[in-house]
Write a protein that holds these residues in place. Structure first.
Motif, PDB file in Angstrom:
ATOM      1  N   LYS A  29       0.874  -1.066  -0.009  1.00  0.00           N
ATOM      2  CA  LYS A  29       0.087   0.054  -0.114  1.00  0.00           C
ATOM      3  C   LYS A  29       0.910   1.210  -0.019  1.00  0.00           C
ATOM      4  CE  LYS A  29      -3.727   1.980   2.686  1.00  0.00           C
ATOM      5  NZ  LYS A  29      -4.531   2.022   3.632  1.00  0.00           N
ATOM      6  N   PHE A  30       1.872   1.287   0.763  1.00  0.00           N
ATOM      7  CA  PHE A  30       2.947   2.352   0.598  1.00  0.00           C
ATOM      8  C   PHE A  30       3.652   2.645  -0.529  1.00  0.00           C
ATOM      9  CE2 PHE A  30       7.126   4.079   1.208  1.00  0.00           C
ATOM     10  CZ  PHE A  30       6.824   5.115   2.079  1.00  0.00           C
ATOM     11  N   MET A  31       4.045   1.436  -1.015  1.00  0.00           N
ATOM     12  CA  MET A  31       4.845   1.404  -2.290  1.00  0.00           C
ATOM     13  C   MET A  31       4.027   2.077  -3.396  1.00  0.00           C
ATOM     14  SD  MET A  31       7.686   1.149  -1.495  1.00  0.00           S
ATOM     15  CE  MET A  31       8.588   0.849  -3.245  1.00  0.00           C
ATOM     16  N   SER A  32       2.601   1.635  -3.428  1.00  0.00           N
ATOM     17  CA  SER A  32       1.797   2.153  -4.312  1.00  0.00           C
ATOM     18  C   SER A  32       1.206   3.619  -4.355  1.00  0.00           C
ATOM     19  CB  SER A  32       0.287   1.168  -4.522  1.00  0.00           C
ATOM     20  OG  SER A  32      -0.466   1.703  -3.206  1.00  0.00           O
ATOM     21  N   ARG A  33       1.477   4.041  -3.124  1.00  0.00           N
ATOM     22  CA  ARG A  33       0.833   5.418  -2.911  1.00  0.00           C
ATOM     23  C   ARG A  33       2.314   6.315  -3.203  1.00  0.00           C
ATOM     24  NH1 ARG A  33      -2.113   6.331   2.616  1.00  0.00           N
ATOM     25  NH2 ARG A  33      -4.221   5.625   1.905  1.00  0.00           N
ATOM     26  N   TYR A  34       3.283   5.987  -2.454  1.00  0.00           N
ATOM     27  CA  TYR A  34       4.494   6.768  -2.464  1.00  0.00           C
ATOM     28  C   TYR A  34       5.776   6.428  -3.140  1.00  0.00           C
ATOM     29  CZ  TYR A  34       1.872   8.883   1.260  1.00  0.00           C
ATOM     30  OH  TYR A  34       0.866   9.335   2.028  1.00  0.00           O
ATOM     31  N   GLY A  35       5.969   4.877  -3.699  1.00  0.00           N
ATOM     32  CA  GLY A  35       6.938   4.418  -4.040  1.00  0.00           C
ATOM     33  C   GLY A  35       7.376   4.778  -5.792  1.00  0.00           C
TER      34      GLY A  35
END
Length: 83
Positions: free
Chosen positions: A73-79
């Motif tokens: 979820k983090f990678m899809s948002r900020y990655g």
């Protein structure tokens, strides 16, 4: 140093890292319930979950723990910020 403020029960104690089974002996006043024998000498044993021999900061090995897809979820948002 002031007299009477330092503990008198300094003794060799074994600290054992439970994540990589490494042991080291140092002087301490910590109370230990278990003992271990090393080279014919019995020492008090203190078990630790993490020490400098297993901590990612000191070893340079980073563990990535994914709990319920939070990393994804983090990678899809900020990655993908560098694109």
């Amino acid at each position: 140093m002031k007299k009477g403020i330092h503990p008198d029960n300094y003794r060799p104690v074994v600290f054992k890292d439970m994540s990589n089974e490494e042991i080291f002996i140092t002087r301490s006043t910590v109370a230990a319930k278990e003992t271990i024998e090393i080279d014919g000498v019995t020492y008090p044993l203190v078990k630790l979950e993490i020490t400098s021999s297993s901590h990612p900061f000191f070893t340079g090995k980073q563990k990535l723990v994914d709990t319920a897809g939070r990393v994804d979820k983090f990678m899809s948002r900020y990655g993908n910020r560098k694109k």
